[in-house]
Design an enzyme around this catalytic site. Structure first.
Site, PDB file in Angstrom:
ATOM      1  N   TYR A 157       0.853  -1.202   0.000  1.00 22.83           N
ATOM      2  CA  TYR A 157       0.000   0.000   0.000  1.00 22.83           C
ATOM      3  C   TYR A 157       0.885   1.248   0.000  1.00 22.83           C
ATOM      4  O   TYR A 157       0.667   2.177  -0.795  1.00 22.83           O
ATOM      5  CB  TYR A 157      -0.969   0.006   1.197  1.00 22.83           C
ATOM      6  CG  TYR A 157      -1.817   1.262   1.218  1.00 22.83           C
ATOM      7  CD1 TYR A 157      -2.824   1.451   0.271  1.00 22.83           C
ATOM      8  CD2 TYR A 157      -1.573   2.290   2.128  1.00 22.83           C
ATOM      9  CE1 TYR A 157      -3.572   2.626   0.241  1.00 22.83           C
ATOM     10  CE2 TYR A 157      -2.314   3.460   2.112  1.00 22.83           C
ATOM     11  CZ  TYR A 157      -3.319   3.628   1.171  1.00 22.83           C
ATOM     12  OH  TYR A 157      -4.052   4.794   1.147  1.00 22.83           O
ATOM     13  N   LYS A 161       1.289   4.362  -2.842  1.00 23.99           N
ATOM     14  CA  LYS A 161       1.103   5.800  -2.592  1.00 23.99           C
ATOM     15  C   LYS A 161       2.418   6.571  -2.821  1.00 23.99           C
ATOM     16  O   LYS A 161       2.378   7.740  -3.202  1.00 23.99           O
ATOM     17  CB  LYS A 161       0.525   6.025  -1.193  1.00 23.99           C
ATOM     18  CG  LYS A 161      -0.936   5.555  -1.073  1.00 23.99           C
ATOM     19  CD  LYS A 161      -1.858   6.322  -2.020  1.00 23.99           C
ATOM     20  CE  LYS A 161      -3.307   5.902  -1.931  1.00 23.99           C
ATOM     21  NZ  LYS A 161      -4.217   6.682  -2.780  1.00 23.99           N
TER      22      LYS A 161
HETATM   23  P1  NDP Z   1     -13.541   4.222   0.821  1.00 22.55           P
HETATM   24  O1  NDP Z   1     -13.346   2.751   0.918  1.00 22.55           O
HETATM   25  O2  NDP Z   1     -14.590   4.854   1.645  1.00 22.55           O
HETATM   26  O3  NDP Z   1     -13.740   4.652  -0.692  1.00 22.55           O
HETATM   27  C1  NDP Z   1     -12.961   4.092  -1.716  1.00 22.55           C
HETATM   28  C2  NDP Z   1     -13.586   4.425  -3.051  1.00 22.55           C
HETATM   29  O4  NDP Z   1     -12.741   3.907  -4.090  1.00 22.55           O
HETATM   30  C3  NDP Z   1     -14.953   3.807  -3.219  1.00 22.55           C
HETATM   31  O5  NDP Z   1     -15.819   4.771  -3.757  1.00 22.55           O
HETATM   32  C4  NDP Z   1     -14.730   2.685  -4.208  1.00 22.55           C
HETATM   33  O6  NDP Z   1     -15.882   2.555  -5.078  1.00 22.55           O
HETATM   34  C5  NDP Z   1     -13.561   3.225  -5.025  1.00 22.55           C
HETATM   35  N1  NDP Z   1     -12.830   2.174  -5.703  1.00 22.55           N
HETATM   36  C6  NDP Z   1     -12.093   1.170  -5.177  1.00 22.55           C
HETATM   37  N2  NDP Z   1     -11.634   0.379  -6.154  1.00 22.55           N
HETATM   38  C7  NDP Z   1     -12.087   0.901  -7.331  1.00 22.55           C
HETATM   39  C8  NDP Z   1     -11.965   0.521  -8.689  1.00 22.55           C
HETATM   40  N3  NDP Z   1     -11.265  -0.560  -9.054  1.00 22.55           N
HETATM   41  N4  NDP Z   1     -12.562   1.282  -9.622  1.00 22.55           N
HETATM   42  C9  NDP Z   1     -13.263   2.374  -9.272  1.00 22.55           C
HETATM   43  N5  NDP Z   1     -13.431   2.775  -8.011  1.00 22.55           N
HETATM   44  C10 NDP Z   1     -12.843   2.037  -7.045  1.00 22.55           C
HETATM   45  O7  NDP Z   1     -12.098   4.829   1.202  1.00 22.55           O
HETATM   46  P2  NDP Z   1     -11.539   6.329   1.198  1.00 22.55           P
HETATM   47  O8  NDP Z   1     -12.574   7.287   0.806  1.00 22.55           O
HETATM   48  O9  NDP Z   1     -10.842   6.521   2.479  1.00 22.55           O
HETATM   49  O10 NDP Z   1     -10.422   6.204   0.055  1.00 22.55           O
HETATM   50  C11 NDP Z   1     -10.346   7.088  -1.038  1.00 22.55           C
HETATM   51  C12 NDP Z   1      -8.883   7.348  -1.366  1.00 22.55           C
HETATM   52  O11 NDP Z   1      -8.267   7.989  -0.259  1.00 22.55           O
HETATM   53  C13 NDP Z   1      -8.041   6.104  -1.658  1.00 22.55           C
HETATM   54  O12 NDP Z   1      -7.197   6.384  -2.747  1.00 22.55           O
HETATM   55  C14 NDP Z   1      -7.231   5.944  -0.382  1.00 22.55           C
HETATM   56  O13 NDP Z   1      -6.010   5.278  -0.620  1.00 22.55           O
HETATM   57  C15 NDP Z   1      -7.026   7.386  -0.002  1.00 22.55           C
HETATM   58  N6  NDP Z   1      -6.664   7.633   1.384  1.00 22.55           N
HETATM   59  C16 NDP Z   1      -7.474   7.231   2.409  1.00 22.55           C
HETATM   60  C17 NDP Z   1      -7.117   7.495   3.721  1.00 22.55           C
HETATM   61  C18 NDP Z   1      -7.922   7.017   4.877  1.00 22.55           C
HETATM   62  O14 NDP Z   1      -7.382   6.987   6.003  1.00 22.55           O
HETATM   63  N7  NDP Z   1      -9.193   6.673   4.704  1.00 22.55           N
HETATM   64  C19 NDP Z   1      -5.896   8.253   4.025  1.00 22.55           C
HETATM   65  C20 NDP Z   1      -5.113   8.598   2.882  1.00 22.55           C
HETATM   66  C21 NDP Z   1      -5.497   8.330   1.612  1.00 22.55           C
HETATM   67  P3  NDP Z   1     -16.516   1.176  -5.566  1.00 22.55           P
HETATM   68  O15 NDP Z   1     -16.180   0.137  -4.530  1.00 22.55           O
HETATM   69  O16 NDP Z   1     -17.981   1.486  -5.679  1.00 22.55           O
HETATM   70  O17 NDP Z   1     -15.877   0.956  -6.885  1.00 22.55           O
HETATM   71  C1  8X3 Z   2      -4.389   5.715   4.391  1.00 19.67           C
HETATM   72  C2  8X3 Z   2      -3.712   6.152   5.640  1.00 19.67           C
HETATM   73  O1  8X3 Z   2      -2.117   5.434   7.485  1.00 19.67           O
HETATM   74  O2  8X3 Z   2      -3.696   3.776   6.687  1.00 19.67           O
HETATM   75  O3  8X3 Z   2      -3.649   6.072   3.292  1.00 19.67           O
HETATM   76  O4  8X3 Z   2      -1.827   4.407   5.335  1.00 19.67           O
HETATM   77  S1  8X3 Z   2      -2.784   4.878   6.308  1.00 19.67           S
END
Ligand code: NDP
Ligand code: 8X3
Length: 257
Positions: A157, A161
């Protein structure tokens, strides 16, 4: 006049968490939206709500960013009025599992690499070529603190990133002469469905990630994205890193009992 009126914003992974919050936040500033994800039923529900709440147009797209052919065909065959994408929010992403590298399931690695790196690249390749033709656009990637620091059991992961971080920087150089802005918004711990996905629905493990802290919420990240998108055309926010107050690095948290 709202700051993003008549702009078109395309958000990947808009069905949940940060992507969903970005949809509401950008629409509040007047942007018309293309919202995409695999779970079309969720984005169809959002469409109605966003249209009536903010009086903007919304186009829904069932899109799996891992599918190169689908990305290319669906984006290139958008109706004429939706083709000129002004803002791309590369948000779709996931973590799968948290195990030592020598014990981990390789299929999880494929999923993360295919979604977070290759998927983001496919969408970027397709959308940015149109931006280059129009000499206008803004790409906002959702990176992570995991793109700046690795942590135990986070190997793949974190690598994905770190890759997003490198792609952002390189892309910014590639389009510096094309009037295209490239930003990255890199959050620490945000309580969304992210940890439920990472731990395959184990709610206890997911909850523990945020135990004793007040995590960020998706709207905190969406505000940062909207801040990037609403700067005047001469200003590009290159990078925003945001964390909960009780988080100081990928590994250092102040957890209250
Ligand atoms: P969620 O799980 O709430 O949302 C993830 C979203 O990504 C969903 O809408 C899902 O939609 C979509 N997704 C996953 N795989 C696919 C795919 N193959 N095609 C299209 N859409 C996809 O998590 P977050 O909102 O937290 O995550 C969003 C982003 O933020 C990610 O890139 C994550 O790495 C990043 N992030 C999150 C953090 C956290 O702590 N939550 C911190 C830092 C970064 P569906 O399943 O309907 O396709
Ligand atoms: C998501 C935040 O700390 O789980 O990108 O990697 S962490």
């Amino acid at each position: 006049m709202k700051k993003l009126e008549s702009k078109i914003a395309f958000i990947t992974g808009a069905s949940s968490g940060i992507g969903k919050a970005c949809a509401f936040s950008l629409a509040e500033q007047g942007a018309n939206l293309i919202i995409s994800a695999r779970r079309i039923n969720l984005i169809e529900q959002m469409k109605e709500e966003i249209q009536s709440k903010f009086n903007v147009k919304v186009f829904t797209l069932k899109l799996d960013v891992k599918n190169k052919k689908e990305v290319n065909e669906l984006i290139n065959s958008l109706p004429e009025e939706w083709k000129s994408i002004d803002i791309l929010v590369n948000n779709a992403g996931l973590a799968k599992g948290m195990n030592k590298i020598y014990e981990d399931d390789i299929d999880n690695w494929e999923d993360m690499i295919d979604t977070n790196i290759k998927g983001l690249l496919y969408v970027t390749r397709t959308v940015v070529s149109g931006m280059v033709e129009r000499k206008s656009g803004h790409v906002i990637n959702i990176g992570s603190t995991a793109g700046h620091e690795a942590y135990p059991k986070g190997h793949v992961y974190c690598a994905t990133k770190h890759a997003v971080n490198a792609i952002t920087k390189s892309l910014r150089m590639d389009v510096v002469d094309k009037n295209i802005r490239v930003s990255t918004v890199d959050p620490g711990a945000v309580e969304t469905n992210f940890s439920n996905v990472r731990f395959f629905g184990d709610k206890e493990k997911a909850k523990n990630v945020y135990k004793g802290i007040t995590p960020l919420v998706a709207e905190d990240v969406a505000e940062a994205v909207t801040f990037c998108a609403t700067r005047p055309p001469h200003a590009n926010i290159a990078e925003i890193i945001l964390m909960p107050t009780q988080q100081a690095s990928a590994l250092v948290f102040h957890r209250e009992e």
